[in-house]
Motif scaffolding. Structure first.
Motif, mmCIF file in Angstrom:
data_model
loop_
_atom_site.group_PDB
_atom_site.id
_atom_site.type_symbol
_atom_site.label_atom_id
_atom_site.label_comp_id
_atom_site.label_asym_id
_atom_site.label_seq_id
_atom_site.Cartn_x
_atom_site.Cartn_y
_atom_site.Cartn_z
ATOM 1 N N VAL A 91 30.464 -19.828 5.168
ATOM 2 C CA VAL A 91 31.309 -19.909 3.979
ATOM 3 C C VAL A 91 31.948 -18.526 3.823
ATOM 4 O O VAL A 91 31.258 -17.560 3.489
ATOM 5 N N PRO A 92 33.250 -18.402 4.082
ATOM 6 C CA PRO A 92 33.888 -17.084 3.972
ATOM 7 C C PRO A 92 33.957 -16.621 2.519
ATOM 8 O O PRO A 92 34.304 -17.406 1.627
ATOM 9 N N ILE A 93 33.601 -15.371 2.301
ATOM 10 C CA ILE A 93 33.725 -14.741 0.989
ATOM 11 C C ILE A 93 34.683 -13.567 1.175
ATOM 12 O O ILE A 93 34.308 -12.522 1.707
ATOM 13 N N ASP A 94 35.921 -13.763 0.765
ATOM 14 C CA ASP A 94 36.961 -12.769 0.999
ATOM 15 C C ASP A 94 36.831 -11.633 -0.016
ATOM 16 O O ASP A 94 37.215 -11.776 -1.180
ATOM 17 N N LEU A 95 36.317 -10.505 0.442
ATOM 18 C CA LEU A 95 36.105 -9.380 -0.467
ATOM 19 C C LEU A 95 37.424 -8.820 -0.977
ATOM 20 O O LEU A 95 37.510 -8.390 -2.139
ATOM 21 N N LEU A 96 38.450 -8.830 -0.140
ATOM 22 C CA LEU A 96 39.737 -8.285 -0.561
ATOM 23 C C LEU A 96 40.378 -9.134 -1.648
ATOM 24 O O LEU A 96 41.166 -8.626 -2.457
ATOM 25 N N ALA A 97 40.031 -10.415 -1.677
ATOM 26 C CA ALA A 97 40.535 -11.312 -2.716
ATOM 27 C C ALA A 97 39.563 -11.437 -3.893
ATOM 28 O O ALA A 97 39.752 -12.278 -4.767
ATOM 29 N N SER A 98 38.516 -10.590 -3.886
ATOM 30 C CA SER A 98 37.510 -10.554 -4.963
ATOM 31 C C SER A 98 36.738 -11.864 -5.094
ATOM 32 O O SER A 98 36.244 -12.196 -6.177
ATOM 33 N N ALA A 99 36.598 -12.598 -3.973
ATOM 34 C CA ALA A 99 35.836 -13.845 -4.026
ATOM 35 C C ALA A 99 34.368 -13.598 -4.344
ATOM 36 O O ALA A 99 33.681 -14.504 -4.849
ATOM 37 N N HIS A 100 33.881 -12.392 -4.084
ATOM 38 C CA HIS A 100 32.475 -12.072 -4.370
ATOM 39 C C HIS A 100 32.202 -11.956 -5.865
ATOM 40 O O HIS A 100 31.051 -11.934 -6.283
ATOM 41 N N ARG A 101 33.267 -11.899 -6.668
ATOM 42 C CA ARG A 101 33.106 -11.825 -8.125
ATOM 43 C C ARG A 101 33.267 -13.174 -8.801
ATOM 44 O O ARG A 101 33.174 -13.276 -10.024
ATOM 45 N N ASP A 102 33.540 -14.181 -8.010
ATOM 46 C CA ASP A 102 33.686 -15.531 -8.568
ATOM 47 C C ASP A 102 32.361 -15.990 -9.161
ATOM 48 O O ASP A 102 31.305 -15.795 -8.553
ATOM 49 N N PRO A 103 32.371 -16.593 -10.357
ATOM 50 C CA PRO A 103 31.112 -17.028 -10.980
ATOM 51 C C PRO A 103 30.273 -17.936 -10.095
ATOM 52 O O PRO A 103 29.037 -17.862 -10.122
ATOM 53 N N ASP A 104 30.914 -18.805 -9.319
ATOM 54 C CA ASP A 104 30.150 -19.691 -8.442
ATOM 55 C C ASP A 104 29.375 -18.889 -7.397
ATOM 56 O O ASP A 104 28.222 -19.212 -7.084
ATOM 57 N N TYR A 105 30.008 -17.828 -6.856
ATOM 58 C CA TYR A 105 29.281 -17.021 -5.877
ATOM 59 C C TYR A 105 28.224 -16.157 -6.550
ATOM 60 O O TYR A 105 27.138 -15.950 -5.987
ATOM 61 N N LEU A 106 28.499 -15.679 -7.744
ATOM 62 C CA LEU A 106 27.503 -14.878 -8.463
ATOM 63 C C LEU A 106 26.260 -15.699 -8.804
ATOM 64 O O LEU A 106 25.171 -15.141 -8.952
ATOM 65 N N ASN A 107 26.407 -17.002 -8.904
ATOM 66 C CA ASN A 107 25.223 -17.860 -9.071
ATOM 67 C C ASN A 107 24.371 -17.896 -7.820
ATOM 68 O O ASN A 107 23.159 -18.121 -7.886
ATOM 69 N N ILE A 108 24.991 -17.666 -6.681
ATOM 70 C CA ILE A 108 24.270 -17.621 -5.408
ATOM 71 C C ILE A 108 23.673 -16.240 -5.184
ATOM 72 O O ILE A 108 22.512 -16.099 -4.787
ATOM 73 N N ASN A 109 24.474 -15.215 -5.434
ATOM 74 C CA ASN A 109 24.047 -13.823 -5.240
ATOM 75 C C ASN A 109 24.498 -13.016 -6.455
ATOM 76 O O ASN A 109 25.663 -12.619 -6.544
ATOM 77 N N PRO A 110 23.596 -12.777 -7.408
ATOM 78 C CA PRO A 110 23.985 -12.074 -8.641
ATOM 79 C C PRO A 110 24.562 -10.683 -8.411
ATOM 80 O O PRO A 110 25.272 -10.162 -9.275
ATOM 81 N N GLN A 111 24.258 -10.064 -7.264
ATOM 82 C CA GLN A 111 24.836 -8.755 -6.971
ATOM 83 C C GLN A 111 26.299 -8.842 -6.558
ATOM 84 O O GLN A 111 27.002 -7.835 -6.540
ATOM 85 N N GLY A 112 26.745 -10.043 -6.194
ATOM 86 C CA GLY A 112 28.113 -10.187 -5.728
ATOM 87 C C GLY A 112 28.352 -9.496 -4.406
ATOM 88 O O GLY A 112 29.428 -8.956 -4.147
ATOM 89 N N LEU A 113 27.338 -9.502 -3.548
ATOM 90 C CA LEU A 113 27.432 -8.861 -2.241
ATOM 91 C C LEU A 113 27.329 -9.902 -1.136
ATOM 92 O O LEU A 113 26.842 -11.015 -1.350
ATOM 93 N N VAL A 114 27.779 -9.532 0.046
ATOM 94 C CA VAL A 114 27.536 -10.339 1.239
ATOM 95 C C VAL A 114 26.667 -9.513 2.187
ATOM 96 O O VAL A 114 26.701 -8.277 2.145
ATOM 97 N N PRO A 115 25.873 -10.223 2.991
ATOM 98 C CA PRO A 115 25.793 -11.676 3.121
ATOM 99 C C PRO A 115 24.771 -12.277 2.166
ATOM 100 O O PRO A 115 23.951 -11.567 1.578
ATOM 101 N N SER A 116 24.851 -13.593 2.064
ATOM 102 C CA SER A 116 23.755 -14.405 1.551
ATOM 103 C C SER A 116 23.492 -15.459 2.622
ATOM 104 O O SER A 116 24.415 -15.882 3.321
ATOM 105 N N LEU A 117 22.246 -15.861 2.754
ATOM 106 C CA LEU A 117 21.892 -16.829 3.794
ATOM 107 C C LEU A 117 21.037 -17.932 3.193
ATOM 108 O O LEU A 117 19.998 -17.665 2.592
ATOM 109 N N ARG A 118 21.498 -19.168 3.356
ATOM 110 C CA ARG A 118 20.695 -20.326 2.967
ATOM 111 C C ARG A 118 19.972 -20.841 4.212
ATOM 112 O O ARG A 118 20.601 -21.232 5.198
#
Length: 212
Positions: A32-59
């Motif tokens: 699942v690409p998380i585009d840091l330049l587009a601030s996708a790591h700050r999206d609430p849906d991703y913050l529910n996965i990783n509250p730090q808003g960092l990559v990577p996360s691994l399921r």
């Protein structure tokens, strides 16, 4: 088989480490690409996965894991055939010391958020390059000295890639991208080149996973 999903940014050093580990184990995974330049790591849906808003996360294995070295150590414990950590206490200490020297001492001050902030504070885009060269170079000099050790072999520890190699290769990729002359660090460069000749490292390289 339990689905494995990597939340990834193609140029992230931390994501790159985990891609190498997964490829070394031969584990199939979805990205699942998380585009840091587009601030996708700050999206609430991703913050529910990783509250730090960092990559990577691994399921994996029914869990969602964060922090690249913690992920790699989980893989080392659950899939020991990868030999990401040595069998001896001192061997594990050695590999961790090399890994942490990159992931905790160099990477945090050379990540996207930090260098972007430096450029904003100074109003000088050239400060970004100066910052990266200074702090990456300092870290590489220390690594070069650390690798002057009897335990160093073809790779950082002996003749099998470990977590330390998973950390050094992305750091060397970044150093070369920022124009750092690697001839000053022959041990580091030799190990990175040996790793990059291996299929798992090739498959994990940013150029191999970069979005079209």
């Amino acid at each position: 088989m339990t689905e494995i999903v990597l939340y990834d940014y193609w140029r992230s050093s931390a994501s790159y480490r985990v891609r190498i580990a997964l490829r070394t184990l031969g584990l199939a995974y979805d990205t699942v690409p998380i585009d840091l330049l587009a601030s996708a790591h700050r999206d609430p849906d991703y913050l529910n996965i990783n509250p730090q808003g960092l990559v990577p996360s691994l399921r994996i294995d029914g869990h969602t894991l964060t922090q690249s070295l913690a992920i790699i150590e989980y893989l080392a414990e659950t899939r020991p055939e990868g030999r990401f950590l040595p069998d001896t206490v001192m061997g594990r200490q050695r590999v961790r010391a090399l890994s942490y020297a990159v992931a905790m001492d160099v990477h945090p001050i050379c990540n996207l958020n930090v260098v972007s902030h430096v450029a904003r504070l100074t109003g000088d885009e050239g400060a970004r390059t100066e910052w990266m060269i200074k702090f990456m170079g300092r870290g590489l000099r220390a690594l070069e000295q650390m690798l002057d050790n009897p335990t160093t072999g073809r790779f950082c520890f002996g003749n099998t890639p470990t977590m330390a190699d998973f950390c050094i290769v992305p750091q060397v990729y970044n150093a070369r991208r920022w124009g750092i002359e690697m001839s000053a660090f022959p041990r580091v460069a030799r190990i990175a080149d040996a790793c990059n000749a291996l299929p798992a490292f090739k498959a994990a390289h940013p150029d191999a996973v970069r979005p079209a």
